[in-house]
Design a protein around this motif. Structure first.
Motif, short mmCIF file in Angstrom:
data_model
loop_
_atom_site.label_atom_id
_atom_site.label_comp_id
_atom_site.label_asym_id
_atom_site.label_seq_id
_atom_site.Cartn_x
_atom_site.Cartn_y
_atom_site.Cartn_z
N SER A 439 36.87 -56.26 -26.34
CA SER A 439 36.40 -56.76 -27.64
C SER A 439 35.68 -55.67 -28.42
CB SER A 439 35.47 -57.95 -27.43
OG SER A 439 36.14 -59.01 -26.78
N MET A 440 34.84 -54.87 -27.74
CA MET A 440 34.14 -53.79 -28.42
C MET A 440 35.13 -52.75 -28.94
SD MET A 440 30.83 -53.18 -25.96
CE MET A 440 30.23 -51.88 -27.02
N LYS A 441 36.12 -52.39 -28.13
CA LYS A 441 37.12 -51.41 -28.55
C LYS A 441 37.91 -51.91 -29.74
CE LYS A 441 40.84 -48.52 -26.73
NZ LYS A 441 41.84 -48.92 -27.74
N LEU A 442 38.28 -53.19 -29.72
CA LEU A 442 39.01 -53.75 -30.84
C LEU A 442 38.15 -53.78 -32.10
CD1 LEU A 442 41.49 -55.13 -32.04
CD2 LEU A 442 40.60 -57.32 -31.18
N GLY A 443 36.87 -54.11 -31.95
CA GLY A 443 35.97 -54.11 -33.11
C GLY A 443 35.85 -52.74 -33.74
N ILE A 444 35.74 -51.70 -32.89
CA ILE A 444 35.67 -50.33 -33.41
C ILE A 444 36.97 -49.97 -34.12
CG2 ILE A 444 35.56 -47.90 -32.71
CD1 ILE A 444 33.59 -48.73 -30.54
N ASP A 445 38.11 -50.33 -33.52
CA ASP A 445 39.40 -50.02 -34.14
C ASP A 445 39.55 -50.70 -35.49
OD1 ASP A 445 40.17 -48.41 -32.06
OD2 ASP A 445 41.31 -49.96 -31.01
N VAL A 446 39.15 -51.95 -35.58
CA VAL A 446 39.29 -52.70 -36.84
C VAL A 446 38.40 -52.08 -37.92
CG1 VAL A 446 38.80 -54.91 -37.95
CG2 VAL A 446 40.03 -54.85 -35.78
N ASN A 447 37.14 -51.79 -37.58
CA ASN A 447 36.23 -51.20 -38.57
C ASN A 447 36.70 -49.82 -39.00
OD1 ASN A 447 34.54 -53.44 -38.51
ND2 ASN A 447 33.28 -52.61 -36.87
N ARG A 448 37.15 -49.02 -38.04
CA ARG A 448 37.66 -47.69 -38.39
C ARG A 448 38.89 -47.80 -39.28
NH1 ARG A 448 41.72 -44.63 -36.14
NH2 ARG A 448 41.56 -42.36 -36.40
N HIS A 449 39.76 -48.75 -38.98
CA HIS A 449 40.96 -48.99 -39.79
C HIS A 449 40.59 -49.30 -41.24
CE1 HIS A 449 45.23 -50.17 -40.16
NE2 HIS A 449 44.79 -51.13 -40.93
N LYS A 450 39.62 -50.17 -41.44
CA LYS A 450 39.18 -50.52 -42.79
C LYS A 450 38.52 -49.32 -43.50
CE LYS A 450 38.41 -55.48 -42.09
NZ LYS A 450 37.41 -56.57 -42.14
N GLU A 451 37.71 -48.58 -42.76
CA GLU A 451 37.04 -47.43 -43.37
C GLU A 451 38.04 -46.39 -43.85
OE1 GLU A 451 33.01 -47.73 -40.55
OE2 GLU A 451 34.40 -46.06 -40.36
N ILE A 452 39.10 -46.17 -43.08
CA ILE A 452 40.11 -45.18 -43.50
C ILE A 452 40.84 -45.66 -44.74
CG2 ILE A 452 42.28 -44.09 -42.80
CD1 ILE A 452 41.21 -44.00 -39.96
N ILE A 453 41.12 -46.95 -44.83
CA ILE A 453 41.79 -47.49 -46.02
C ILE A 453 40.90 -47.31 -47.25
CG2 ILE A 453 42.56 -49.64 -47.10
CD1 ILE A 453 43.69 -50.50 -44.44
N VAL A 454 39.61 -47.61 -47.12
CA VAL A 454 38.69 -47.43 -48.25
C VAL A 454 38.63 -45.96 -48.65
CG1 VAL A 454 36.28 -47.60 -48.95
CG2 VAL A 454 37.32 -49.47 -47.66
N LYS A 455 38.58 -45.08 -47.68
CA LYS A 455 38.53 -43.65 -47.97
C LYS A 455 39.77 -43.20 -48.73
CE LYS A 455 38.49 -39.14 -45.66
NZ LYS A 455 38.43 -38.43 -44.36
N ALA A 456 40.95 -43.61 -48.29
CA ALA A 456 42.19 -43.19 -48.93
C ALA A 456 42.30 -43.73 -50.35
CB ALA A 456 43.39 -43.64 -48.09
N ILE A 457 41.97 -45.01 -50.56
CA ILE A 457 42.11 -45.60 -51.88
C ILE A 457 41.10 -45.00 -52.85
CG2 ILE A 457 41.90 -47.75 -53.19
CD1 ILE A 457 42.97 -49.24 -50.78
N SER A 458 39.85 -44.84 -52.41
CA SER A 458 38.83 -44.29 -53.31
C SER A 458 39.18 -42.86 -53.72
CB SER A 458 37.46 -44.33 -52.64
OG SER A 458 37.44 -43.53 -51.46
#
Length: 717
Positions: A439-458
């Motif tokens: 669960s912790m690994k999945l949570g990190i993956d999900v948050n990292r996934h969202k952060e990369i999307i925000v970085k690319a779009i911005s």
């Protein structure tokens, strides 16, 4: 080379599974044949060597054809699947989720492999190194020109990726790996148009070409030299500090604890900042995030990542520069008109309206502005930016809306909705986690996934705005207006309406799983404790980068736009932006202060009186302009806030620009129709010479033989 040629031939087989196997072999080459390397340096070396070899052998063109085929195949497969199994999807949410997950597994994997190879090629070739061979430098320029030119189906490569984004957001292709698409799109725009340093060079060359004076300073260098700091204390605060020092250390402890009651339990660097510098033991400092001493409270200045930020000695004071960092600016049209009118009225006693031709005795900037205005129409140069804008123009609003939808879905403050797009399809496992570690690994993956999307779009949106503004101001204005109409301003404010310190200090990464570390070294056993500890970085540079980009976008949307500035006031952005000042990073503070400056005059005297430190910081760090009374609010506008009228006037100018510049060689399909009967009958129509020979046949075919519903015409609507 012989092996690559063999792989290139194998990409053309009809069997889809065999093509996928060959594509994975090419991906292994692009990743540096890591199984045969002993160190990370070797992996990166052979990855770079192989990428240039793959480009020389024509792999990228072949991959592009395969990607186009996969897009068409997956769109058709999705439409067929949804049409055939509509009755199955109505049984319940669980069945639909299973079907969509299976569809994603079967459809997405080929796209993921192709996009990964293309991303590695674009990013590797884009980055220059000192030991690049001459043929590699030539290949870089050739690849850059290819990506920016309409060589791929008559349009730049970026437009194919924009199409994938819109198809995903319209739910026509929910299985596209959107994170990889956005990253490749951002890097493609960055490569073909250029980054911020290239933009600065293009500005300098453009001003030289137009015989304009050079820029007063390099904004990039000025910002890099700025230090993040809190403004000096006011007189009242200095008196309070003296009284506190007389009372002794014990009497100061409650004040420190009271400070911890600030919003989000963070220290406000713009409140009682100097009182913390002296005579403060570690035990007197209240805890920051996760019970540790907040590094920002110890005046850690966020600098570029390579050297860790040093702790500033507690006795050191912030040394402000003797002069302001920016040279004052003049807005050559509006500012000069206003300046001329007020000066003539004051010294001569009359005005000349909008006359800017009478230049006797006027300062040099006015002469330069008149010279610029009289230069006339320019020739349209086929630059990569111009070709990209021309390709984006027909579907520009769809592209902007799609990017903002993805940004909203990836924002930390967004709540999941049943009708929202699913950006986590390519990160969620087939089976949900059953242990704490999973669960912790999945949570990190999900948050990292969202952060990369925000970085690319911005980063993508900021690059587009800056390049379009440099290419032509109306290209910038139309993109800005689409962003405003799609609620970009409240979206960015919503993004910052969170615990911004927690977002910037988030540790959503697992270092041992980073490439190429994970393929060279032995994998240690992951535990819940190691995942919770995260990496050794005090700040997440990815999230800091995203925040600065979003602030710069917000600045560009609202600058010199009265109605949009009033939107900042209406949406109560001042307290949200003030909380962002807690991040002691010079560039981020600069753009926050700019946003506060443009709305200060509308916030009222009481706000200015109670935020004198913020006002002082604005004066010290933000550029000043002619006739700019931002701090006093003397011209609190008599003009009403008419958002619709201002935006409609701007849209009219934009449409005239697009029509004048791009509709010259087009047919009249989109020209306005004259519905006046007398006007139409009065027009002289040129008929062919032989028309009178076939006039009766034309009359019979087009008039008499056509059924006309006379009863319908006689009825009242």
């Amino acid at each position: 080379m012989a092996y690559v040629m063999k792989l290139l031939d194998a990409l053309e087989v009809t069997d889809r599974d065999k093509r996928l196997k060959v594509a994975r072999a090419i991906l292994y080459l692009a990743q540096g044949v890591f199984d045969e390397c002993d160190t990370e340096v070797d992996v990166l070396h052979w990855s770079r060597h192989n990428v240039f070899l793959l480009y020389d052998m024509g792999i990228f063109t072949a991959l592009l054809e395969l990607l186009s085929m996969e897009i068409e195949h997956q769109l058709n497969a999705y439409h067929t699947h949804t049409h055939t199994h509509t009755h199955t999807l109505t049984y319940g949410q669980s069945e639909s989720c299973v079907l969509l997950s299976l569809m994603y597994l079967f459809c997405s994997f080929p796209c993921r492999v192709l996009l990964s190879i293309m991303y590695l090629m674009v990013e590797t070739i884009r980055v220059q190194t000192e030991d690049d061979r001459p043929e590699w430098r030539a290949a870089r320029e050739a690849f850059k020109n290819e990506l920016g030119s309409p060589l791929y189906n008559g349009e730049p490569f970026a437009l194919l990726l924009f199409t994938m984004v819109t198809k995903f957001c319209s739910m026509n292709a929910p299985h596209f790996p959107m994170k990889k698409v956005l990253l490749l799109l951002w890097k493609t725009i960055l490569f073909t148009l250029g980054g911020f340093e290239e933009l600065q060079e293009m500005k300098v060359r453009g001003r030289e070409r137009l015989n304009l004076p050079p820029l007063p300073e390099d904004s990039i260098k000025v910002v890099r030299a700025m230090r993040a700091a809190s403004p000096p204390a006011s007189a009242m605060e200095l008196i309070e500090q003296q009284q506190q020092q007389k009372r002794g250390r014990r009497s100061r402890r409650p004040l420190v604890k009271q400070d911890s009651l600030d919003t989000y339990n963070e220290r406000d660097p713009f409140k009682n900042d100097d009182a913390r510098d002296e005579e403060e033991d570690p035990e007197d400092t209240d805890s920051g995030i996760e019970g540790e001493v907040d590094p920002l409270d110890r005046d850690v200045i966020i600098q570029p990542p390579p050297p860790p930020p040093p702790l500033r000695p507690p006795t050191e004071r912030v040394n402000f520069p003797k002069g302001l960092p920016w040279a004052p600016k003049v807005r050559l049209t509006k500012d000069i008109e206003h300046f001329l009118e007020t000066s003539r009225n004051k010294f001569i006693g009359f005005t000349l309206g909008n006359d800017i031709d009478t230049l006797v005795g006027l300062p040099r900037p006015i002469h330069e502005s008149v010279k610029t205005l009289k230069q006339g129409e320019e020739e349209v140069e086929e630059t990569p930016t111009e070709m990209l804008y021309l390709g984006m123009l027909p579907n520009l609003s769809q592209y902007v809306i799609a990017l903002l939808k993805l940004l909203l879905a990836a924002a930390p403050t967004s709540k999941a909705k049943t009708d929202s797009i699913n950006i986590l399809a390519d990160v969620l496992p087939e089976e949900m986690p059953i242990t704490v570690l999973q669960s912790m690994k999945l949570g990190i993956d999900v948050n990292r996934h969202k952060e990369i999307i925000v970085k690319a779009i911005s980063a993508l949106l900021l690059l587009l705005l800056k390049h379009f503004k440099l290419n032509h101001i109306y290209q910038f204005e139309i993109v800005s207006q689409h962003l405003v109409f799609a609620n970009c301003i409240p979206l960015i404010l919503k993004f910052f309406n969170q615990n911004i310190m927690s977002y910037i200090s988030a540790k959503n990464s697992i270092c041992v799983l980073d490439f190429p570390h994970c393929v060279v070294h032995e994998m240690p056993e992951l535990t819940a404790e190691s995942l919770e500890a995260g990496d050794s970085n005090q700040f997440c540079w990815r999230n800091l980068f995203s925040c600065i980009n979003l602030l710069r976008i917000l600045n560009k949307l609202t600058k010199w736009k009265h109605s949009r500035t009033m939107m900042l006031v209406v949406f109560k952005s001042a307290p949200i932006l003030k909380r962002a000042l807690k991040v002691k990073q010079a560039m981020m503070q600069l753009y926050v202060l700019k946003l506060l400056k443009i709305q200060t005059k509308y916030l009222g005297r009481q706000w200015r009186k109670s935020n004198m430190k913020t006002m002082s910081a604005i004066y010290q760090k933000v550029r000043h302009r002619l006739n700019d009374d931002w701090a006093y609010g003397n011209d609190i506008d008599a003009r009403p806030w008419d958002f619709q009228a201002e935006e409609c006037a701007l849209r009219e100018s934009i449409e005239k620009f697009n029509s004048r510049r791009y509709d010259k060689n087009k047919n009249g399909d989109f020209t306005p129709v004259d519905n006046c009967l007398q006007s139409v009958l009065g027009q002289r129509v040129e008929l062919p010479e032989d028309f009178h020979y076939s006039y009766e046949m034309w009359l019979e075919r087009e008039v008499f033989s056509q059924p006309i519903q006379w009863e319908g015409l006689l009825q009242n609507p």
